[in-house]
Structures are given as structure tokens and as C-alpha cells.
Scaffold this motif. Structure first.
Motif, PDB file in Angstrom:
ATOM      1  N   GLY A 157     -13.141  25.178  69.772  1.00 45.79           N
ATOM      2  CA  GLY A 157     -14.519  24.882  69.389  1.00 45.79           C
ATOM      3  C   GLY A 157     -15.479  25.933  69.890  1.00 45.79           C
ATOM      4  N   SER A 158     -16.440  25.519  70.707  1.00 45.98           N
ATOM      5  CA  SER A 158     -17.440  26.472  71.188  1.00 45.98           C
ATOM      6  C   SER A 158     -18.062  25.988  72.489  1.00 45.98           C
ATOM      7  N   ASP A 159     -18.571  26.953  73.265  1.00 49.19           N
ATOM      8  CA  ASP A 159     -19.325  26.671  74.483  1.00 49.19           C
ATOM      9  C   ASP A 159     -20.813  26.820  74.164  1.00 49.19           C
ATOM     10  N   LEU A 160     -21.638  25.935  74.717  1.00 53.30           N
ATOM     11  CA  LEU A 160     -23.079  26.043  74.541  1.00 53.30           C
ATOM     12  C   LEU A 160     -23.659  26.915  75.649  1.00 53.30           C
ATOM     13  N   ILE A 161     -24.442  27.914  75.246  1.00 52.31           N
ATOM     14  CA  ILE A 161     -25.114  28.819  76.170  1.00 52.31           C
ATOM     15  C   ILE A 161     -26.611  28.654  75.983  1.00 52.31           C
ATOM     16  N   LEU A 162     -27.364  28.532  77.084  1.00 51.25           N
ATOM     17  CA  LEU A 162     -28.816  28.397  77.008  1.00 51.25           C
ATOM     18  C   LEU A 162     -29.476  29.416  77.924  1.00 51.25           C
ATOM     19  N   ALA A 163     -30.468  30.113  77.400  1.00 53.57           N
ATOM     20  CA  ALA A 163     -31.178  31.151  78.148  1.00 53.57           C
ATOM     21  C   ALA A 163     -30.207  32.154  78.743  1.00 53.57           C
ATOM     22  N   GLY A 164     -29.136  32.442  78.008  1.00 56.71           N
ATOM     23  CA  GLY A 164     -28.137  33.393  78.465  1.00 56.71           C
ATOM     24  C   GLY A 164     -27.272  32.893  79.597  1.00 56.71           C
ATOM     25  N   ALA A 180     -26.811  22.729  69.795  1.00 58.12           N
ATOM     26  CA  ALA A 180     -27.730  23.851  69.662  1.00 58.12           C
ATOM     27  C   ALA A 180     -29.069  23.400  69.083  1.00 58.12           C
ATOM     28  N   ILE A 181     -29.019  22.543  68.075  1.00 58.80           N
ATOM     29  CA  ILE A 181     -30.248  22.038  67.458  1.00 58.80           C
ATOM     30  C   ILE A 181     -30.997  21.136  68.435  1.00 58.80           C
ATOM     31  N   THR A 182     -30.261  20.313  69.177  1.00 51.87           N
ATOM     32  CA  THR A 182     -30.885  19.470  70.196  1.00 51.87           C
ATOM     33  C   THR A 182     -31.609  20.331  71.230  1.00 51.87           C
ATOM     34  N   ALA A 183     -30.973  21.405  71.654  1.00 48.58           N
ATOM     35  CA  ALA A 183     -31.583  22.297  72.645  1.00 48.58           C
ATOM     36  C   ALA A 183     -32.840  22.959  72.091  1.00 48.58           C
ATOM     37  N   VAL A 220     -34.041  21.620  79.341  1.00 46.92           N
ATOM     38  CA  VAL A 220     -33.421  21.728  78.011  1.00 46.92           C
ATOM     39  C   VAL A 220     -31.919  21.517  78.130  1.00 46.92           C
ATOM     40  N   ALA A 221     -31.305  22.139  79.129  1.00 44.04           N
ATOM     41  CA  ALA A 221     -29.870  21.949  79.342  1.00 44.04           C
ATOM     42  C   ALA A 221     -29.549  20.486  79.608  1.00 44.04           C
ATOM     43  N   GLY A 226     -26.012  19.101  79.628  1.00 46.18           N
ATOM     44  CA  GLY A 226     -25.386  20.063  80.521  1.00 46.18           C
ATOM     45  C   GLY A 226     -26.266  20.452  81.683  1.00 46.18           C
ATOM     46  N   VAL A 227     -25.842  21.471  82.410  1.00 41.77           N
ATOM     47  CA  VAL A 227     -26.564  21.990  83.570  1.00 41.77           C
ATOM     48  C   VAL A 227     -26.524  23.513  83.498  1.00 41.77           C
ATOM     49  N   LEU A 228     -27.667  24.151  83.762  1.00 43.35           N
ATOM     50  CA  LEU A 228     -27.685  25.602  83.753  1.00 43.35           C
ATOM     51  C   LEU A 228     -26.817  26.169  84.869  1.00 43.35           C
TER      52      LEU A 228
END
Length: 421
Positions: A157-164, A180-183, A220-221, A226-228
Motif C-alpha cells: 500500500g502506502s505510507d502517509l507523510i505530512l510536512a515531509g 491524504a484528503i483528511t489531512a 493534522v497528523a 498518526g503522530v509526526l
């Protein structure tokens, strides 16, 4: 165009010295042969006959007359380049340029899924023009470390990345798109809350990127579950030019070429479209790179592309050089495109910097992630990134002189032969 968001689109143009600028989003940097020909027609009819490639795989048409703005939008929409007027500036989606080629996983379906989900949500039309979705197949070069929302493909599948940064969220691709859309929605909520907390006295452009939120995107995470965590490991170097190495599987020929100073003429666009393998797409990448799945033999294609003025080898004098739009932009302090073309490798060779990007002002527009910026302080003075200031003079001779403060011999200029203006 609003003062709060200076990024142009097809409907909101940017006024420059050479006319108006339109930016056309190409999610994933993907463009078919038909659309390459369509871009050539748009640039010839409404612009200066060229398109500029952006660092995010989009294109810009310059020199648009104000009276032609409506006609440009209509023609772009009929060509399928404006599927959602409301989301015109929000569709910033990059993808690894080698995805789906030479045995690498294909991201085209994921790009389409993210783009459709983005356009299906009316609220996401409010995303700033700088907000970036990045999709990485593991080969990098999608800007994942600098993204706002990213998905990194893996076999399950895929990993979600936020703010790099890592979030610890992993799941099927469909789940990743939903996260991704939720974020993105959560970012808009956090952005609005931050704006409200500053009060009506705030006159700045506001928060354009997730990392600029007061908490760096932590809330957002949390909204996505999730957690940054740590900053992601990313590959940011530009693609090497020439034939893509054969991975040992049954793959058709692929060439990587570059547009000189990231600018393509209409005839070059048509040539790229003609050479593209039927059913495939060209991939536009950072530093003016174009990944071209070929319909014919690679050696003959590279020779024809070089003859048309494209860069096909790392030995080319402009292979490691990019520049912003220069004096076409009202902000530019120097004719950086002319300087970059005359002595493109001088600063890189002297300072040992590798790839160089000549920028006409401190905004450093178009700066590739792997390049060092040569930032104009005036028409004849440039700052190397945030380091020393260089004094550059062109006295009307074929020699360009550069004096670097703090050089081994103070006051002794460094000179190099310059090419034609």
C-alpha cells in the motif's frame, strides 16, 4: 489573483513585465503526446511561443495579453487541462518521474485517484497554490521531504507523510488516498484557526504550507490518526541525462532529456509529442528534466532531440544550470537568464557547488532541491545561497570577472571565458 496567494493558474494570471503568466497543472508531471501538442498550440496562440517547466512538473505560458485570458481558459478547458475551475491552483501533485518505467512500480492510478479525490471535495479548492501532494514509488525525486501531504508506495500500500515527516500510518493505497484528503482538510481547519488567533491586524499572506502551522502539523497528523515523526529519507538529485539504463527486464527505450534553462519552444513540444510511445506519457520533473518513453530506438531519438536544441548529456554546458524567468519578472534585479547562458558553470566550478540556479530576487523561484542558488542582490552582485556576495561585471568583452570576498587572494578577481550573449 488575490494578494493572499500569488501562485498563478489558468484562471488567475500573474502580471509580469512581459505580459501575464498562466500556470497549467499537470498532476504527477504526466503529459500525453496530444497534450504536448496542445500546449504548443496554446503557447503559440496566446503566449510567447514557449513554455517554462516548473520545479513541480507543471508548465507556465508567458506573455499572455490581458484580453486573451478568457480565450486561453476556454482552449485549456477544451484540451482537458482545466477539469475543475474551482481547483485550478490546488492540483499540485508530484510523482517520482521514473515510476512505471524500467521495472519500477506504476503510480499513474494513484495520481489519478488523489487528483479525483481532491477535485471531488469543494472545500479543498481553498488550498494555497504552494500546497504540495507528493507521491513516491521509492525512487525518490517527487519532493517527498518537502511535501505537505505525501504517499510513499510500498508493496502492501502506502505510507502517509505530512510536512515531509513520517506519521507511522501505513495501509492500502485506497486508505492512503482517504488519509491524504483528511489531512488536507485538517490543514485548512488548522490554518483558519491560526489566522483567527492572529486577529484582524494580520496583513501577511497567511500560512501556505503545513510546516508553517504553529505546531508544525502535529494536529493534522493526529486528525489523520498518526503522530509526526522523523523527516523522511528522500532522493532529491536531478535525473542523469541520456538513455535510461536497461534494468535487465523486457522494457522499451526511455530517454531523459532537459529543456535548456527549463524552457521549451513550441516545435520542441511537438517533437516530444511525436517521439512519445503510443499509450505512454512523458514525465516532467525538476531542473527541466523530461522522461520520455520512446516509440523508436533511443540513439536516433537522442540525436534528433539534441539537434532540436534539447540537452541529452551531462557534458552539456547547461546540464547542471537552471534559472528563474529573469527580467520578464517585475521583481528580478538582474538578467539572470542571460548570465546563466553565458557563464553557466563558472560559479559552480569556482565554489564547488555542483548544480546552480540563478535567481533574480530573494524569492528563488524555480529552485531545484539539489541546486545552490545564485541570488541577485543587484544587476551585478549575487549572493551564493546565504553565503558570500559575488561582484559580477560584464565589460563588453568575452571575459566575465567575478570577485569573491574572502578569496585566497583578497581583491584578486577570478575570470573565465564567457560564451555568446
Amino acid at each position: 489573483m488575490t494578494a493572499a496567494d500569488a501562485c498563478p493558474g489558468i484562471l488567475d494570471l500573474h502580471e509580469a513585465r512581459d505580459g501575464h503568466v498562466a500556470r497549467i497543472r499537470l498532476p504527477g508531471g504526466y503529459v500525453t503526446g496530444r497534450r504536448l501538442r496542445g500546449l504548443a498550440a496554446l503557447a503559440s496562440r496566446f503566449g510567447n511561443g514557449c513554455v517554462d517547466l516548473t520545479a513541480r512538473g507543471n508548465v507556465q505560458i508567458r506573455g499572455v495579453a490581458a484580453d486573451d485570458a478568457t480565450g486561453l481558459a476556454r482552449r485549456a478547458a477544451s484540451a482537458g487541462l482545466l477539469p475543475s475551475p474551482a481547483h485550478d491552483r490546488a492540483r499540485n501533485i508530484t510523482a517520482s518521474p521514473l515510476a512505471g518505467l524500467a521495472g519500477h512500480p506504476d503510480l499513474r492510478r494513484l495520481v489519478v485517484a488523489v487528483d479525483r479525490a481532491l477535485r471531488a471535495d469543494p472545500s479543498l479548492a481553498a488550498l494555497p497554490g504552494r500546497f504540495l501532494f507528493s507521491l513516491d514509488d521509492g525512487t525518490g525525486r517527487a519532493g517527498l521531504s518537502g511535501c505537505d501531504v505525501g504517499l510513499r508506495w510500498h508493496p502492501r500500500g502506502s505510507d502517509l507523510i505530512l510536512a515531509g515527516r513520517e506519521t507511522g500510518l501505513r495501509g492500502p493505497a485506497s486508505q492512503g488516498v482517504a488519509q491524504a484528503i483528511t489531512a488536507a482538510r485538517a490543514f485548512l481547519g488548522q490554518r483558519q484557526a491560526a489566522l483567527a488567533s492572529t486577529g484582524p491586524a494580520s496583513t501577511g499572506p497567511g500560512i501556505m504550507r503545513m510546516a508553517a502551522l504553529p505546531d508544525g502539523g502535529a494536529a493534522v497528523a493526529a486528525a489523520a490518526g498518526g503522530v509526526l515523526g522523523d523527516t523522511v529519507t528522500d532522493i532529491v538529485s536531478r535525473l542523469p541525462l541520456g538513455a535510461l539504463p536497461d534494468p535487465g527486464v523486457d522494457c522499451a527505450a526511455v530517454a531523459v532529456v532537459a529543456a535548456p534553462l527549463a524552457r521549451l519552444t513550441a516545435p520542441q513540444l511537438r517533437l516530444l509529442g511525436r517521439m512519445l510511445r503510443p499509450g505512454e506519457m512523458a514525465r516532467l520533473a525538476a531542473a527541466g528534466r523530461i522522461v520520455l518513453p520512446l516509440a523508436g530506438p533511443v540513439d536516433a531519438a537522442l540525436a534528433e532531440l539534441a539537434g532540436a536544441g534539447l540537452i541529452v548529456s551531462g557534458d552539456h554546458i547547461l546540464s547542471a544550470v537552471t534559472a528563474c524567468s529573469g527580467m520578464s519578472c517585475a521583481r528580478s534585479l538582474a538578467d539572470v537568464r542571460s548570465l546563466a547562458g553565458r557563464v553557466p558553470g563558472l560559479a559552480a566550478g569556482f565554489a564547488g557547488m555542483g548544480p546552480v540556479h540563478w535567481a533574480g530576487c530573494g524569492r528563488r523561484c524555480g529552485l531545484p532541491a539539489d541546486a545552490t542558488a545564485m541570488v541577485a542582490m543587484s544587476a551585478e552582485q549575487f549572493m551564493i545561497a546565504d553565503g558570500p556576495v559575488l561582484s559580477i561585471t560584464v565589460p563588453g568583452s568575452p571575459v566575465l570577472s567575478i570577485t569573491v570576498p574572502g578569496s585566497p587572494v583578497p581583491g584578486s578577481p577570478v575570470t573565465a571565458a564567457a560564451g555568446p550573449a
